[in-house]
Scaffold this active site. Sequence first.
Site, PDB file in Angstrom:
ATOM      1  CG  ASP A   1      39.496 140.414  35.022  1.00 49.43           C
ATOM      2  OD1 ASP A   1      38.282 140.376  35.344  1.00 49.43           O
ATOM      3  OD2 ASP A   1      40.382 139.807  35.652  1.00 49.43           O
TER       4      ASP A   1
ATOM      5  CG  ASP B   1      34.078 139.577  36.543  1.00 52.16           C
ATOM      6  OD1 ASP B   1      33.951 138.484  35.963  1.00 52.16           O
ATOM      7  OD2 ASP B   1      34.700 139.709  37.616  1.00 52.16           O
ATOM      8  CD  GLU B   2      37.474 136.382  33.594  1.00 53.13           C
ATOM      9  OE1 GLU B   2      38.611 136.531  33.100  1.00 53.13           O
ATOM     10  OE2 GLU B   2      37.251 135.643  34.572  1.00 53.13           O
TER      11      GLU B   2
END
Length: 364
Positions: free
Chosen positions: A14, A108-109
């Site tokens: 993350d 983003d993860e």
Amino acid sequence: MEEKNTYRKIIHIDMDAFYASVEQLDNFELRGKPIAVGGGGDRGVVAAASYEARKFGVRSAMSGILAKKNCPQLIFVKPRFDRYKEISKKIHQIFKDYTDLIEPLSLDEAYLDVTENKKGNPSASLIAKEIRQRIFDELHLNASAGISSSKFVAKIASDINKPNGQKTIPPEEIISFLEELPIEKFYGIGKVTASKMYNLGIFKGSDLKAKGESFLMEHFKSSGSHYYNIVRGNHTSKVKPNRKRKSVAAEHTFVKNLTSEVFMLEKLEKISEELEKRLLHSNVSGKTITLKIKYSDFKTQTRSKTLPYFVKDKSILLETVKELLFQEKVMNSVRLLGISVTNLNNHIKNITEKPIDVQLKFEF
């Protein structure tokens, strides 16, 4: 004969304050300052906040006015999604050096299954540390990680030592970890559900575990069975590289509230055009069309219709939402309109994976 289990080694990566961190990376003058990506006007909403801004209580989905009230020195920056996608692709190239079993959740993860990995490294914890270091060295951004034998626990773990840290929960510690975990920290349990659980005397995992499945289903319907299983460590979902998209949507928040259906139709026409572009880009069509209406008092209403065929054409989208708009009278002035398409035609054949057997105790 020693017992074997099908435990896997899952990493959840993350990125830390991703959008805001990219803006600070690209603009030296923003580094070390409280910034918010999003709109700062009367109608603006925070999409992401830097850690400097979070110290003042600025959070994503917060109105721009409230964010500025909490942090008067807050700097608003317009989002640049093309830039975020560019960086995200580079991050995924790093992931691919370790495994092809990558399940993106957003820009983003992502989840990574490193049970069998390209580096031949038996330690998922060391792999996570190496990936985070490479992201910093090559892209100058920080990432956090959670490591465990399931996606559910890895997701929770990645938040424990944020920012720029990691946490490993080995298989033999999962049950005790979940029993001591505050209920609001369980992935998927939001503020409303947590509040309801507090009223039922459920404050941490052990309290949840003490409740029977029938009790939980009585109070939380079908989710009750899910809660019953997760607190007992029954997390069997695999990392799915070909994760199917469930919906495509487009929406717009207006500078001034709309009070006339005529003006709403004009806006819906533009939203339909944007949604068609997104459907074409994703190469999907859908049968269920949903109109989202957010009123000036922030109440949200949705109206849906399922067609007998798959559509992506803007004219059909517009005709359907027009019908939905006039289905009943609009209750108040409108600050946001959105259209989403679900029930998509992106079905793919299931790929049968050969189960991987590993010892109960193995290096994490």
